[in-house]
Design a protein around this motif. Structure first.
Motif, mmCIF file in Angstrom:
data_model
loop_
_atom_site.group_PDB
_atom_site.id
_atom_site.type_symbol
_atom_site.label_atom_id
_atom_site.label_comp_id
_atom_site.label_asym_id
_atom_site.label_seq_id
_atom_site.Cartn_x
_atom_site.Cartn_y
_atom_site.Cartn_z
ATOM 1 N N ILE A 188 0.866 -1.179 0.000
ATOM 2 C CA ILE A 188 0.000 0.000 0.000
ATOM 3 C C ILE A 188 0.901 1.226 0.000
ATOM 4 C CG2 ILE A 188 -1.810 1.239 1.248
ATOM 5 C CD1 ILE A 188 -2.466 -1.490 2.625
ATOM 6 N N PRO A 189 0.793 2.077 -1.010
ATOM 7 C CA PRO A 189 1.639 3.274 -1.050
ATOM 8 C C PRO A 189 1.425 4.143 0.195
ATOM 9 C CG PRO A 189 0.519 2.968 -3.147
ATOM 10 C CD PRO A 189 -0.076 1.980 -2.176
ATOM 11 N N PRO A 190 2.480 4.740 0.725
ATOM 12 C CA PRO A 190 2.359 5.555 1.943
ATOM 13 C C PRO A 190 1.321 6.661 1.842
ATOM 14 C CG PRO A 190 4.673 5.264 1.356
ATOM 15 C CD PRO A 190 3.863 4.685 0.232
ATOM 16 N N GLU A 191 1.171 7.264 0.672
ATOM 17 C CA GLU A 191 0.218 8.363 0.523
ATOM 18 C C GLU A 191 -1.227 7.878 0.559
ATOM 19 O OE1 GLU A 191 1.448 7.096 -3.646
ATOM 20 O OE2 GLU A 191 2.483 7.474 -1.752
ATOM 21 N N VAL A 192 -1.459 6.598 0.322
ATOM 22 C CA VAL A 192 -2.803 6.018 0.313
ATOM 23 C C VAL A 192 -3.172 5.468 1.692
ATOM 24 C CG1 VAL A 192 -4.144 4.089 -0.640
ATOM 25 C CG2 VAL A 192 -2.732 5.479 -2.147
ATOM 26 N N ARG A 193 -2.199 5.034 2.449
ATOM 27 C CA ARG A 193 -2.443 4.352 3.724
ATOM 28 C C ARG A 193 -3.393 5.105 4.661
ATOM 29 N NH1 ARG A 193 2.823 3.072 5.616
ATOM 30 N NH2 ARG A 193 3.035 2.112 3.588
ATOM 31 N N PRO A 194 -3.280 6.438 4.808
ATOM 32 C CA PRO A 194 -4.208 7.132 5.721
ATOM 33 C C PRO A 194 -5.666 7.096 5.271
ATOM 34 C CG PRO A 194 -2.318 8.521 5.215
ATOM 35 C CD PRO A 194 -2.255 7.340 4.295
ATOM 36 N N CYS A 195 -5.915 6.736 4.017
ATOM 37 C CA CYS A 195 -7.267 6.800 3.457
ATOM 38 C C CYS A 195 -7.981 5.455 3.400
ATOM 39 C CB CYS A 195 -7.209 7.356 2.036
ATOM 40 S SG CYS A 195 -6.365 8.939 1.894
ATOM 41 N N ILE A 196 -7.284 4.345 3.631
ATOM 42 C CA ILE A 196 -7.857 3.040 3.306
ATOM 43 C C ILE A 196 -9.094 2.670 4.103
ATOM 44 C CG2 ILE A 196 -5.685 2.135 2.391
ATOM 45 C CD1 ILE A 196 -5.373 0.553 5.013
ATOM 46 N N PHE A 197 -9.295 3.268 5.276
ATOM 47 C CA PHE A 197 -10.483 2.963 6.068
ATOM 48 C C PHE A 197 -11.595 3.989 5.862
ATOM 49 C CE2 PHE A 197 -7.090 0.804 8.531
ATOM 50 C CZ PHE A 197 -7.604 -0.477 8.505
ATOM 51 N N ASP A 198 -11.382 4.936 4.957
ATOM 52 C CA ASP A 198 -12.395 5.960 4.685
ATOM 53 C C ASP A 198 -13.528 5.383 3.846
ATOM 54 O OD1 ASP A 198 -10.814 7.754 6.032
ATOM 55 O OD2 ASP A 198 -10.226 8.911 4.259
ATOM 56 N N PRO A 199 -14.766 5.863 4.100
ATOM 57 C CA PRO A 199 -15.891 5.375 3.299
ATOM 58 C C PRO A 199 -15.713 5.704 1.822
ATOM 59 C CG PRO A 199 -16.623 6.964 4.971
ATOM 60 C CD PRO A 199 -15.148 6.847 5.079
ATOM 61 N N PHE A 200 -15.976 4.733 0.995
ATOM 62 C CA PHE A 200 -15.979 4.837 -0.462
ATOM 63 C C PHE A 200 -14.592 5.060 -1.071
ATOM 64 C CE2 PHE A 200 -20.135 6.372 1.063
ATOM 65 C CZ PHE A 200 -20.882 5.277 0.649
ATOM 66 N N TYR A 201 -13.544 4.945 -0.281
ATOM 67 C CA TYR A 201 -12.200 5.080 -0.840
ATOM 68 C C TYR A 201 -11.755 3.716 -1.366
ATOM 69 C CZ TYR A 201 -7.384 6.174 -1.656
ATOM 70 O OH TYR A 201 -6.183 6.358 -2.266
ATOM 71 N N THR A 202 -11.348 3.677 -2.615
ATOM 72 C CA THR A 202 -10.860 2.443 -3.201
ATOM 73 C C THR A 202 -9.765 2.745 -4.209
ATOM 74 O OG1 THR A 202 -11.462 0.408 -4.381
ATOM 75 C CG2 THR A 202 -12.647 2.403 -5.014
ATOM 76 N N THR A 203 -8.853 1.828 -4.342
ATOM 77 C CA THR A 203 -7.813 1.942 -5.371
ATOM 78 C C THR A 203 -8.153 1.046 -6.557
ATOM 79 O OG1 THR A 203 -6.515 0.196 -4.308
ATOM 80 C CG2 THR A 203 -6.002 2.484 -3.697
ATOM 81 N N LYS A 204 -9.266 0.338 -6.454
ATOM 82 C CA LYS A 204 -9.670 -0.568 -7.533
ATOM 83 C C LYS A 204 -10.328 0.214 -8.661
ATOM 84 C CE LYS A 204 -10.259 -4.471 -4.406
ATOM 85 N NZ LYS A 204 -11.185 -5.426 -3.818
ATOM 86 N N GLU A 205 -10.363 -0.419 -9.806
ATOM 87 C CA GLU A 205 -10.991 0.188 -10.974
ATOM 88 C C GLU A 205 -12.492 0.350 -10.730
ATOM 89 O OE1 GLU A 205 -9.421 1.298 -13.746
ATOM 90 O OE2 GLU A 205 -7.562 0.798 -12.682
ATOM 91 N N PRO A 206 -13.137 1.317 -11.403
ATOM 92 C CA PRO A 206 -14.587 1.479 -11.269
ATOM 93 C C PRO A 206 -15.310 0.168 -11.562
ATOM 94 C CG PRO A 206 -13.657 3.322 -12.482
ATOM 95 C CD PRO A 206 -12.547 2.319 -12.290
ATOM 96 N N GLY A 207 -16.264 -0.149 -10.707
ATOM 97 C CA GLY A 207 -17.036 -1.379 -10.858
ATOM 98 C C GLY A 207 -16.415 -2.579 -10.165
ATOM 99 N N GLU A 208 -15.173 -2.454 -9.683
ATOM 100 C CA GLU A 208 -14.499 -3.574 -9.032
ATOM 101 C C GLU A 208 -14.512 -3.474 -7.512
ATOM 102 O OE1 GLU A 208 -10.632 -4.501 -10.505
ATOM 103 O OE2 GLU A 208 -11.243 -4.237 -12.585
ATOM 104 N N GLY A 209 -14.694 -2.297 -6.980
ATOM 105 C CA GLY A 209 -14.690 -2.137 -5.531
ATOM 106 C C GLY A 209 -15.592 -0.998 -5.118
#
Length: 189
Positions: A113-134
């Protein structure tokens, strides 16, 4: 035909165990059984070059919990790990005793998990997946369930070396919910 029937039978047993049909919402739960049922449910995603390593403490005590909800936690974390590994890699699942209760860890050797993304991973509706995948709700739900069971969840990750989610649960379900501190900084996710 015999092999196919055996696989179907295993899947039906796992589904019944996984869903806790006709059982009390909160009961004494065997963590090993829940993890193993989850792996059976996700068997189709384990094909390819995925190596699963299970390290279960044979003396792990039962935990007072909602088995159905804990299985949702295992499903979210294992499914995310498998997605991160993209069909190839090592999935490690550890369940062991700790001084206060039980520790369950799900780790993968994916890209991390990239460091810049880590603070966001538990946020509602935050995903790194492609649209429709997560939906961006899996980790939010996971954290909520862990907290409702009096537990804590931690994430460690190094880019290029995978991610590790560690949950710590008390032996007995706490009456009051454990609330993590509010997000420390205003972050832009």
């Amino acid at each position: 035909i015999g092999e196919g029937a055996a696989r179907i039978s295993d899947l039906v047993k796992a589904l019944k165990s996984y869903s806790y049909l006709d059982q009390a919402p909160v009961q004494m739960v065997n963590i090993h059984d829940g993890l193993d049922s989850t792996l059976v449910i996700l068997r189709s995603k384990l094909k390819g070059n995925v190596n699963v390593r299970r390290e279960y403490d044979p003396d792990l005590p039962l935990v007072e919990a909602s088995g159905r909800e804990l299985n949702q936690v295992w499903t979210n974390l294992i499914d995310n790990a498998l997605d991160a590994m993209n069909g190839s890699g090592r999935l490690e699942i550890v369940a062991r005793k700790s001084d206060e209760g039980i520790v369950v860890q799900v780790a993968d050797d994916g890209p991390g998990i990239p460091p810049e993304v880590r603070p966001c991973i538990f946020d509602p509706f935050y995903t790194t997946k492609e649209p429709g995948e997560g939906t961006g709700l899996g980790l939010l739900t996971t954290r909520k369930i862990v907290q409702e069971h009096g537990g804590r969840i931690y994430v460690e990750s190094d880019p290029g070396r995978g991610a590790r989610f560690r949950m710590e649960f008390p032996r007995k379900r706490l009456v009051a919910l454990h609330q993590e501190a509010a997000h420390a900084d205003d972050k832009k996710c």
